[in-house]
Design an enzyme around this catalytic site. Structure first.
Site, mmCIF file in Angstrom:
data_model
loop_
_atom_site.group_PDB
_atom_site.id
_atom_site.type_symbol
_atom_site.label_atom_id
_atom_site.label_comp_id
_atom_site.label_asym_id
_atom_site.label_seq_id
_atom_site.Cartn_x
_atom_site.Cartn_y
_atom_site.Cartn_z
ATOM 1 N N ARG A 1 -13.617 -2.588 -17.596
ATOM 2 C CA ARG A 1 -13.577 -3.337 -18.860
ATOM 3 C C ARG A 1 -13.637 -2.368 -20.037
ATOM 4 O O ARG A 1 -12.892 -2.500 -21.017
ATOM 5 C CB ARG A 1 -14.770 -4.309 -18.929
ATOM 6 N N HIS B 1 -26.137 -3.719 -13.994
ATOM 7 C CA HIS B 1 -25.049 -4.672 -14.245
ATOM 8 C C HIS B 1 -25.663 -5.927 -14.867
ATOM 9 O O HIS B 1 -25.853 -6.958 -14.219
ATOM 10 C CB HIS B 1 -24.321 -5.006 -12.943
ATOM 11 N N GLY C 1 -19.734 -14.166 1.568
ATOM 12 C CA GLY C 1 -19.261 -15.058 0.504
ATOM 13 C C GLY C 1 -17.772 -15.287 0.636
ATOM 14 O O GLY C 1 -17.043 -15.440 -0.358
ATOM 15 N N ALA C 2 -17.315 -15.346 1.889
ATOM 16 C CA ALA C 2 -15.878 -15.314 2.183
ATOM 17 C C ALA C 2 -15.127 -16.567 1.738
ATOM 18 O O ALA C 2 -13.900 -16.543 1.624
ATOM 19 C CB ALA C 2 -15.673 -15.088 3.678
ATOM 20 N N ARG D 1 -27.594 -18.326 -10.239
ATOM 21 C CA ARG D 1 -28.760 -18.786 -10.986
ATOM 22 C C ARG D 1 -28.646 -20.280 -11.234
ATOM 23 O O ARG D 1 -27.648 -20.751 -11.771
ATOM 24 C CB ARG D 1 -28.841 -18.041 -12.316
ATOM 25 N N ASP E 1 -17.528 -3.229 -14.973
ATOM 26 C CA ASP E 1 -17.976 -2.876 -16.321
ATOM 27 C C ASP E 1 -17.206 -1.644 -16.814
ATOM 28 O O ASP E 1 -16.774 -1.568 -17.961
ATOM 29 C CB ASP E 1 -19.485 -2.599 -16.318
ATOM 30 N N GLY F 1 -22.660 -9.240 -5.182
ATOM 31 C CA GLY F 1 -23.429 -10.436 -5.566
ATOM 32 C C GLY F 1 -24.595 -10.077 -6.476
ATOM 33 O O GLY F 1 -25.298 -9.092 -6.257
ATOM 34 N N ASN F 2 -24.799 -10.868 -7.492
ATOM 35 C CA ASN F 2 -25.837 -10.588 -8.500
ATOM 36 C C ASN F 2 -27.214 -11.107 -8.113
ATOM 37 O O ASN F 2 -27.306 -12.097 -7.414
ATOM 38 C CB ASN F 2 -25.417 -11.225 -9.827
ATOM 39 N N ILE G 1 -14.320 -14.673 -5.496
ATOM 40 C CA ILE G 1 -13.973 -13.242 -5.469
ATOM 41 C C ILE G 1 -13.297 -12.907 -4.140
ATOM 42 O O ILE G 1 -12.273 -12.222 -4.099
ATOM 43 C CB ILE G 1 -15.224 -12.370 -5.712
ATOM 44 N N GLN H 1 -29.805 -9.439 5.293
ATOM 45 C CA GLN H 1 -28.540 -8.716 5.520
ATOM 46 C C GLN H 1 -28.797 -7.221 5.737
ATOM 47 O O GLN H 1 -28.166 -6.599 6.593
ATOM 48 C CB GLN H 1 -27.571 -8.968 4.361
#
Ligand code: NAX
Length: 332
Positions: free
Chosen positions: A169, A194, A18-19, A99, A166, A137-138, A23, A119
Site C-alpha cells: 500500500r 499490523h 480459512g479456506a 472482532r 501495508d 489472520g488478525n 482471502i 494450530q
C-alpha cells in the site's frame, strides 16, 4: 529440502486455513498457478476450515478441480488440524475469528489465541522439518507470536506475520506521489504492528539507488501518507463494502515467494520474531526491513534511527508488548 523454490518432482505441501473465506478464494488460485513456488513445482493443497464451514471449503475445492490447473497434484479438505498440517512445508494461516460487535482488540486476541495455540501445537507435531508459516489472520503479529510459542520445536524465525500488504500500500502511494513505478522504489519499511500504530517509514527510501526522501514534502508524509497507509484497510471497507481480499492474497503471495526465492537485495517488510533488533523485545513479532536469500531472512542491520522514527517504533513496541502480555496468559 531447504529451498522450496528448487525444481523438484516432489510436490510442495501447502496448507491454507480459512479456506472458505474471502482471502483464500483468491490466494488458493495464485498458489495453484505457480505464483509462489514457481511454474515448475507441483503443489499438494490442504484446505483447512472449521466444522461449520468445511462444507463450503469442499465447494472451493470443486472449483479448484474445475480449473484443471496442471501444477495441482492433490487437494485435501479437512476440519481436522492434525490432518491439516501433516507434512506441511508452507502454511498460510488465514482463518481467524473476526472482532464481534462491542468486542475490544483484547477480546479478539483472546478468542484468536485459542485458535493459534491449537494450530501452533499441530504444526509442532505434524509439519515438515522445513515448514514456513505465514500468519494472515488478525491480530496477525500476536497470532504468529502465539503459534510460535506453542511450537517450541520449530525455529521461531519460521513464523512470520503478514505486513507486506501495508508495505505494498505504501509503495503504491509513493509511486503515485513520485511518478515512478512501484518496482523502482526501494528501502521502504513498515515498522511494528499490523494495526493503526504501524509506522510506514520513508527515511531510507531510494529510487535507482538514490535517496528521494528530500523530495517528499514532510507535511504530506506525516499528515497524509502515514495515516493513510495505516488506515487503508478501513478505507477499503468503506468503499468496497468488504475487507481487503485480493490485495491481501497478493501480498501473501509476494511474502512467501520472496521468503522462498529471495528478494534480490531489495527490502521488504516482514513481521518476524525479534532477536532484539532496534530495541524490540526478543520474541515480539515485529515489522522490520528485511532481505532474504536462499530461504533465509535477515533484518537489515545498522540503520541510524532518528527521534521521529524512535518514537513511532517505540509506540509499536509498547502496543505489541501489551498484546503479548495477554497472549502469555494462554500458556499459564
Ligand atoms: P473471512 O471471514 O472471509 O474468512 C475467514 C475464514 O476463516 C472463515 O471461513 C472461517 O470459517 C475460517 N476460520 C476461522 N477460524 C478457523 C480455524 N480455527 N481454522 C480454520 N479456519 C478458520 O475472512 P477473510 O476476509 O478471508 O480474512 C481472513 C483474516 O485475514 C481476517 O482475520 C482478517 O482480519 C485478516 N486480514 C489480514 C490482513 C493482513 O494484512 N495481515 C489484511 C486482510 C485481512 O484483513
Amino acid at each position: 529440502m531447504d529451498n522450496l523454490a528448487a525444481v523438484s518432482t516432489e510436490p510442495v505441501k501447502v496448507t491454507v486455513t480459512g479456506a472458505a473465506g474471502n482471502i483464500a478464494y483468491s490466494l488458493l488460485w495464485r498458489i495453484a498457478s505457480g505464483d509462489v513456488f514457481g511454474a515448475e513445482r507441483h503443489v499438494d493443497l490442504t484446505l483447512l476450515e472449521t466444522p461449520e464451514h468445511v462444507h463450503a471449503a469442499q465447494g472451493v475445492a470443486m472449483e479448484l478441480a474445475d480449473s484443471a490447473l496442471h501444477l495441482v497434484r492433490n487437494i485435501t479438505v479437512t476440519d481436522d488440524q492434525k490432518t491439516g498440517f501433516d507434512g506441511v512445508n508452507a502454511a498460510f494461516l488465514v482463518g481467524a475469528k473476526p472482532r464481534g460487535k462491542g468486542e475490544s482488540r483484547a477480546d479478539m486476541l483472546e478468542a484468536n489465541g485459542r485458535i493459534f495455540v491449537a494450530q501452533g501445537r499441530s504444526i509442532n507435531e505434524s509439519a515438515a522439518q522445513d515448514v514456513r508459516v505465514l500468519v494472515v489472520g488478525n491480530p496477525a503479529n500476536t497470532n504468529a507470536y502465539i503459534a510460535s510459542k506453542a511450537a517450541p520445536d520449530v525455529p521461531a524465525e519460521r513464523f512470520n506475520a503478514l505486513m507486506r500488504l501495508d508495505h505494498n500500500r505504501g509503495l503504491s502511494m509513493l509511486s503515485d506521489y513520485l511518478g515512478v513505478p512501484a518496482s523502482k522504489i526501494d528501502s521502504l519499511v513498515v515498522w511494528g504492528n499490523h494495526s493503526d500504530t504501524q509506522f510506514p517509514d520513508i527515511e531510507f527510501l531510494r529510487v535507482g539507488g538514490k535517496s528521494v526522501t528530500e523530495q517528499i514534502d514532510r507535511g504530506w508524509y506525516e499528515n497524509e501518507f502515514i495515516p493513510r497507509v495505516a488506515l487503508r484497510g478501513a478505507e477499503i471497507i468503506k468503499v468496497r463494502g468488504h475487507s481487503s481480499a485480493a490485495s491481501a492474497a497478493s501480498a501473501a503471495v509476494d511474502h512467501m515467494r520472496d521468503w522462498v526465492s529471495g528478494t534480490g537485495g531489495r527490502w521488504v517488510t516482514v513481521a518476524q520474531p525479534s532477536t532484539g533488533e532496534y530495541g524490540v523485545d526478543e520474541g515480539l513479532v515485529f515489522g522490520f526491513p528485511t532481505t532474504a536469500i536462499n530461504g533465509r531472512q535477515t533484518v537489515v542491520p545498522g540503520l541510524d534511527i532518528n527521534d521521529f522514527q524512535r518514537e513511532r517504533i517505540d509506540a509499536n513496541i509498547t502496543a505489541l508488548r501489551a498484546e503479548a502480555a495477554i497472549a502469555d496468559e494462554l500458556f499459564t
